[in-house]
Design a protein around this motif. Structure first.
Motif, PDB file in Angstrom:
ATOM      1  N   TRP A   1       0.849  -1.186   0.000  1.00  0.00           N
ATOM      2  CA  TRP A   1       0.000   0.000   0.000  1.00  0.00           C
ATOM      3  C   TRP A   1       0.884   1.234   0.000  1.00  0.00           C
ATOM      4  O   TRP A   1       1.799   1.342   0.841  1.00  0.00           O
ATOM      5  N   PHE A   2       0.609   2.171  -0.902  1.00  0.00           N
ATOM      6  CA  PHE A   2       1.309   3.450  -0.948  1.00  0.00           C
ATOM      7  C   PHE A   2       0.308   4.517  -0.525  1.00  0.00           C
ATOM      8  O   PHE A   2      -0.610   4.856  -1.264  1.00  0.00           O
ATOM      9  N   ALA A   3       0.493   5.001   0.705  1.00  0.00           N
ATOM     10  CA  ALA A   3      -0.458   5.969   1.282  1.00  0.00           C
ATOM     11  C   ALA A   3       0.298   7.225   1.697  1.00  0.00           C
ATOM     12  O   ALA A   3       1.522   7.199   1.883  1.00  0.00           O
ATOM     13  N   ASP A   4      -0.445   8.315   1.843  1.00  0.00           N
ATOM     14  CA  ASP A   4       0.186   9.492   2.441  1.00  0.00           C
ATOM     15  C   ASP A   4      -0.241   9.573   3.914  1.00  0.00           C
ATOM     16  O   ASP A   4      -1.162   8.866   4.353  1.00  0.00           O
ATOM     17  N   HIS A   5       0.455  10.432   4.669  1.00  0.00           N
ATOM     18  CA  HIS A   5       0.187  10.493   6.110  1.00  0.00           C
ATOM     19  C   HIS A   5      -1.296  10.784   6.422  1.00  0.00           C
ATOM     20  O   HIS A   5      -1.864  10.129   7.306  1.00  0.00           O
ATOM     21  N   PRO A   6      -1.944  11.732   5.708  1.00  0.00           N
ATOM     22  CA  PRO A   6      -3.356  11.988   6.043  1.00  0.00           C
ATOM     23  C   PRO A   6      -4.246  10.741   5.895  1.00  0.00           C
ATOM     24  O   PRO A   6      -5.184  10.548   6.663  1.00  0.00           O
ATOM     25  N   ALA A   7      -3.951   9.885   4.930  1.00  0.00           N
ATOM     26  CA  ALA A   7      -4.798   8.701   4.714  1.00  0.00           C
ATOM     27  C   ALA A   7      -4.642   7.669   5.823  1.00  0.00           C
ATOM     28  O   ALA A   7      -5.573   6.891   6.090  1.00  0.00           O
ATOM     29  N   VAL A   8      -3.471   7.634   6.476  1.00  0.00           N
ATOM     30  CA  VAL A   8      -3.242   6.588   7.486  1.00  0.00           C
ATOM     31  C   VAL A   8      -3.081   7.159   8.899  1.00  0.00           C
ATOM     32  O   VAL A   8      -2.697   6.435   9.821  1.00  0.00           O
ATOM     33  N   ASN A   9      -3.413   8.444   9.054  1.00  0.00           N
ATOM     34  CA  ASN A   9      -3.355   9.053  10.380  1.00  0.00           C
ATOM     35  C   ASN A   9      -4.262   8.265  11.342  1.00  0.00           C
ATOM     36  O   ASN A   9      -5.432   8.063  11.063  1.00  0.00           O
ATOM     37  N   GLY A  10      -3.684   7.750  12.428  1.00  0.00           N
ATOM     38  CA  GLY A  10      -4.488   7.000  13.395  1.00  0.00           C
ATOM     39  C   GLY A  10      -4.580   5.511  13.113  1.00  0.00           C
ATOM     40  O   GLY A  10      -5.141   4.760  13.913  1.00  0.00           O
ATOM     41  N   VAL A  11      -4.028   5.046  11.997  1.00  0.00           N
ATOM     42  CA  VAL A  11      -4.031   3.602  11.709  1.00  0.00           C
ATOM     43  C   VAL A  11      -2.967   2.941  12.578  1.00  0.00           C
ATOM     44  O   VAL A  11      -1.797   3.365  12.580  1.00  0.00           O
ATOM     45  N   ALA A  12      -3.350   1.906  13.317  1.00  0.00           N
ATOM     46  CA  ALA A  12      -2.415   1.258  14.258  1.00  0.00           C
ATOM     47  C   ALA A  12      -1.500   0.248  13.562  1.00  0.00           C
ATOM     48  O   ALA A  12      -0.390  -0.009  14.019  1.00  0.00           O
ATOM     49  N   PHE A  13      -1.958  -0.340  12.470  1.00  0.00           N
ATOM     50  CA  PHE A  13      -1.156  -1.330  11.727  1.00  0.00           C
ATOM     51  C   PHE A  13       0.228  -0.728  11.446  1.00  0.00           C
ATOM     52  O   PHE A  13       0.339   0.429  11.068  1.00  0.00           O
ATOM     53  N   PRO A  14       1.321  -1.524  11.619  1.00  0.00           N
ATOM     54  CA  PRO A  14       2.671  -0.966  11.453  1.00  0.00           C
ATOM     55  C   PRO A  14       2.902  -0.393  10.049  1.00  0.00           C
ATOM     56  O   PRO A  14       2.624  -1.045   9.053  1.00  0.00           O
ATOM     57  N   LYS A  15       3.424   0.823  10.047  1.00  0.00           N
ATOM     58  CA  LYS A  15       3.667   1.522   8.772  1.00  0.00           C
ATOM     59  C   LYS A  15       5.163   1.620   8.525  1.00  0.00           C
ATOM     60  O   LYS A  15       5.947   1.692   9.456  1.00  0.00           O
ATOM     61  N   ARG A  16       5.537   1.627   7.260  1.00  0.00           N
ATOM     62  CA  ARG A  16       6.930   1.784   6.876  1.00  0.00           C
ATOM     63  C   ARG A  16       7.084   3.093   6.114  1.00  0.00           C
ATOM     64  O   ARG A  16       6.169   3.514   5.423  1.00  0.00           O
ATOM     65  N   GLY A  17       8.276   3.665   6.222  1.00  0.00           N
ATOM     66  CA  GLY A  17       8.514   4.939   5.551  1.00  0.00           C
ATOM     67  C   GLY A  17       9.244   4.791   4.241  1.00  0.00           C
ATOM     68  O   GLY A  17       9.338   5.718   3.450  1.00  0.00           O
ATOM     69  N   ASN A  18       9.804   3.594   4.000  1.00  0.00           N
ATOM     70  CA  ASN A  18      10.606   3.383   2.804  1.00  0.00           C
ATOM     71  C   ASN A  18      10.423   1.995   2.257  1.00  0.00           C
ATOM     72  O   ASN A  18      10.124   1.066   3.002  1.00  0.00           O
ATOM     73  N   LEU A  19      10.697   1.852   0.956  1.00  0.00           N
ATOM     74  CA  LEU A  19      10.646   0.521   0.355  1.00  0.00           C
ATOM     75  C   LEU A  19      11.731  -0.368   0.946  1.00  0.00           C
ATOM     76  O   LEU A  19      12.803   0.124   1.261  1.00  0.00           O
TER      77      LEU A  19
END
Ligand SMILES: O=C1O[C@H](COP(=O)(O)O)[C@@H](O)[C@H](O)[C@H]1O
Length: 266
Positions: free
Chosen positions: A248-266
């Motif tokens: 998934w390629f999301a921007d910060h506003p789309a995933v603000n508050g999502v608890a699932f672990p997020k990555r910042g880089n490929l």
């Protein structure tokens, strides 16, 4: 069910998202071209074509691995609306305006496989679905025994209701097991008549990427990634069945508050 989880990448702005999407797509391209000398990709409509164009039309580093080789691309459509190709609702027209018409001549010309409503009876979207399935069979089935097409990459959007392709929450098409391409005449999002790849085809792809941007996607992203009740949403079903093939390629506003672990880089 897939054994491993999708990757959720989150970027501060459109520029950094586009850069990573470019690396990802060109990585898929390079692997596919090395493997079978062609890159077979299915593309969605909605917000996806403009993000994809931003990624692919940007000046690259000039290295071989960072160069689009559009002459190797076979472009199919993940879904389409049953309208003429020059209609403002056409996903083909969107991709053409955003990307296809702007590809520099020295990067080659892709072979594009539109879902062309002009080839079918206006009142019968099933005929259009059947024609597109035959088109896929011609492109993918070197032998008669191919059960499902294997796209190198499918690029998806995710609607604010969790739909992807033209697979909508609670719709009977989510239970389709046999067809590669299906039609619907009751899309809750206009226009009502649409053609779509089916869930088994999407989850059978080698790589699947979603692009989801903007605060308007925040609520649905929480449901897809964090909530038990979001499990049956079409986009969540793809996560569930395709697992680590999904990015998934999301921007910060789309995933603000999502608890699932997020990555910042490929
Ligand atoms: O109707 C459609 O919507 C989805 C999602 O669009 P988005 O603008 O929210 O990204 C899109 O992926 C699909 O191709 C299109 O037909």
């Amino acid at each position: 069910m897939a054994s491993s989880a999708p990757s959720l990448y989150s970027f501060p702005d459109a520029q950094s998202l586009a850069q990573s999407l470019r690396s990802y797509v060109l990585g898929c391209q390079n692997t596919a071209v090395t493997r079978h000398d062609v890159f077979r990709v299915a593309v969605s409509g909605g917000s996806l074509p403009s993000v994809l164009a931003k990624a692919l039309l940007a000046p690259g580093t000039g290295s071989q691995e960072d160069t689009p080789r559009f002459d190797k691309w076979d472009i199919f459509f993940a879904d389409e609306r049953a309208v003429p190709l020059d209609h403002e609702d056409s996903n083909y027209r969107l991709l053409k305006d955003e990307l296809l018409d702007k590809i520099p001549a020295d990067q080659g010309t892709p072979r594009v496989h539109p879902i062309d409503a002009e080839h079918a009876n206006d009142d019968d979207p099933q005929e259009l679905a059947d024609l597109y399935q035959e088109e896929l069979m011609r492109s993918f089935a070197a032998k008669d025994s191919v059960k499902l097409p294997v796209f190198d990459l499918i690029l998806l959007g995710c609607g604010p209701d969790g739909h992807t392709c033209s697979l909508f929450p609670g719709h009977e098409l989510l239970r389709e097991k046999d067809a590669w391409v299906a039609c619907l005449s009751d899309s809750p999002k206009p226009p009502p008549k649409r053609i779509t790849l089916t869930l088994p085809v999407v989850t059978h792809a080698l790589n699947i990427a979603f692009v989801a941007t903007g605060a308007g996607k925040q609520t649905i992203m929480k449901q897809i990634f964090d909530a038990e009740e979001g499990r049956e949403l079409p986009s969540a079903l793809i996560n569930h069945h395709a697992g680590d093939k999904v990015s998934w390629f999301a921007d910060h506003p789309a995933v603000n508050g999502v608890a699932f672990p997020k990555r910042g880089n490929l």
